[in-house]
Design a protein around this motif. Structure first.
Motif, PDB file in Angstrom:
ATOM      1  N   UNK A 181       4.718  60.726 -46.963  1.00 12.85           N
ATOM      2  CA  UNK A 181       5.346  59.898 -46.108  1.00 12.85           C
ATOM      3  C   UNK A 181       4.400  59.639 -44.858  1.00 12.85           C
ATOM      4  N   UNK A 182       3.200  60.202 -44.495  1.00 13.62           N
ATOM      5  CA  UNK A 182       2.441  60.233 -43.426  1.00 13.62           C
ATOM      6  C   UNK A 182       2.013  58.838 -43.179  1.00 13.62           C
ATOM      7  N   UNK A 183       1.474  57.959 -44.218  1.00 10.71           N
ATOM      8  CA  UNK A 183       1.154  56.547 -43.903  1.00 10.71           C
ATOM      9  C   UNK A 183       2.363  55.708 -43.442  1.00 10.71           C
ATOM     10  N   UNK A 184       3.437  55.997 -43.786  1.00 13.43           N
ATOM     11  CA  UNK A 184       4.604  55.175 -43.446  1.00 13.43           C
ATOM     12  C   UNK A 184       4.838  55.720 -41.927  1.00 13.43           C
ATOM     13  N   UNK A 185       4.858  57.049 -41.646  1.00  8.90           N
ATOM     14  CA  UNK A 185       5.266  57.454 -40.269  1.00  8.90           C
ATOM     15  C   UNK A 185       4.003  56.912 -39.277  1.00  8.90           C
ATOM     16  N   UNK A 186       2.939  56.873 -39.875  1.00 10.24           N
ATOM     17  CA  UNK A 186       1.758  56.268 -38.970  1.00 10.24           C
ATOM     18  C   UNK A 186       2.069  54.790 -38.684  1.00 10.24           C
TER      19      UNK A 186
ATOM     20  N   UNK B  14      -5.782  60.212 -41.801  1.00 14.41           N
ATOM     21  CA  UNK B  14      -5.010  61.260 -42.618  1.00 14.41           C
ATOM     22  C   UNK B  14      -5.400  61.233 -43.920  1.00 14.41           C
ATOM     23  N   UNK B  15      -6.806  60.954 -44.341  1.00 16.35           N
ATOM     24  CA  UNK B  15      -7.130  61.045 -45.518  1.00 16.35           C
ATOM     25  C   UNK B  15      -7.168  62.574 -46.338  1.00 16.35           C
ATOM     26  N   UNK B  16      -7.494  63.537 -45.760  1.00 18.99           N
ATOM     27  CA  UNK B  16      -7.480  64.765 -46.251  1.00 18.99           C
ATOM     28  C   UNK B  16      -6.359  65.744 -45.818  1.00 18.99           C
TER      29      UNK B  16
END
Length: 179
Positions: free
Chosen positions: A16-21, A96-98
């Motif tokens: 969900x990091x991409x969505x949060x971003x 947030x790649x890694x």
């Protein structure tokens, strides 16, 4: 000596990091400040433009968005709230790649005041902490009535995106999205 008193503690999983971003990027187009409100059931991210004519908000459910979520309130408080520079927070999530997860928590640091910390946890256990000092703020809410909306629109996300990028100089546009 650091003395930690946690008020909110939430962990965003990698999925969900991409969505949060993307939510933060959307809010940054609305205003310059990010209003964060934590209640026992959800974390709400809000933004309001300087003229107070545009407002955007995202509610993130304790159960469906976060891997872990806890809130400890003091006295008669019903929620935790703070205000941050949205541009600074967006810079945390540029790469947030890694990153395997992100923990967001608040604390009180002696002589420095209140901090909201974004801790990015790497795949190999490496941790990056971004600390933002904040002050308590008033909660903001948009006043919107369904009766005042003259139209209802339901379409795929791509169509909405294409429509919105061409709206310039409109006096008022109101959208409501429900699951």
């Amino acid at each position: 000596r650091e003395e930690e008193v946690s008020c909110v503690d939430a962990t965003v999983p990698q999925a969900r990091l991409k969505l949060f971003s993307a939510m933060l990027a959307c809010l940054s187009k609305t205003g310059r400040e990010l209003f964060v409100e934590a209640t026992p059931d959800k974390l709400t991210l809000r933004s309001l433009n300087d003229a107070k004519t545009a407002f955007a908000a995202f509610d993130l459910s304790k159960h469906s968005f976060f891997d872990a979520y806890s809130l400890r309130l003091h006295r008669d408080d019903t929620s935790f709230s703070c205000k941050l520079s949205i541009r600074d927070v967006c810079s945390v999530l540029r790469n947030t790649k890694n990153v395997s997860s992100m923990r967001i928590f608040s604390r009180v640091v002696e002589d420095l005041g209140h901090e909201l910390v974004f801790e990015l946890v790497g795949e190999h256990g490496l941790r990056r902490r971004h600390r933002f000092t904040y002050q308590d703020c008033e909660l903001i809410h948009a006043i919107f009535t369904h009766d005042g909306a003259s139209s209802l629109s339901c379409q795929p996300l791509q169509l909405s995106s294409q429509l919105l990028k061409h709206i310039h100089g409109a006096q008022e546009v109101a959208f409501e999205a429900t699951p």
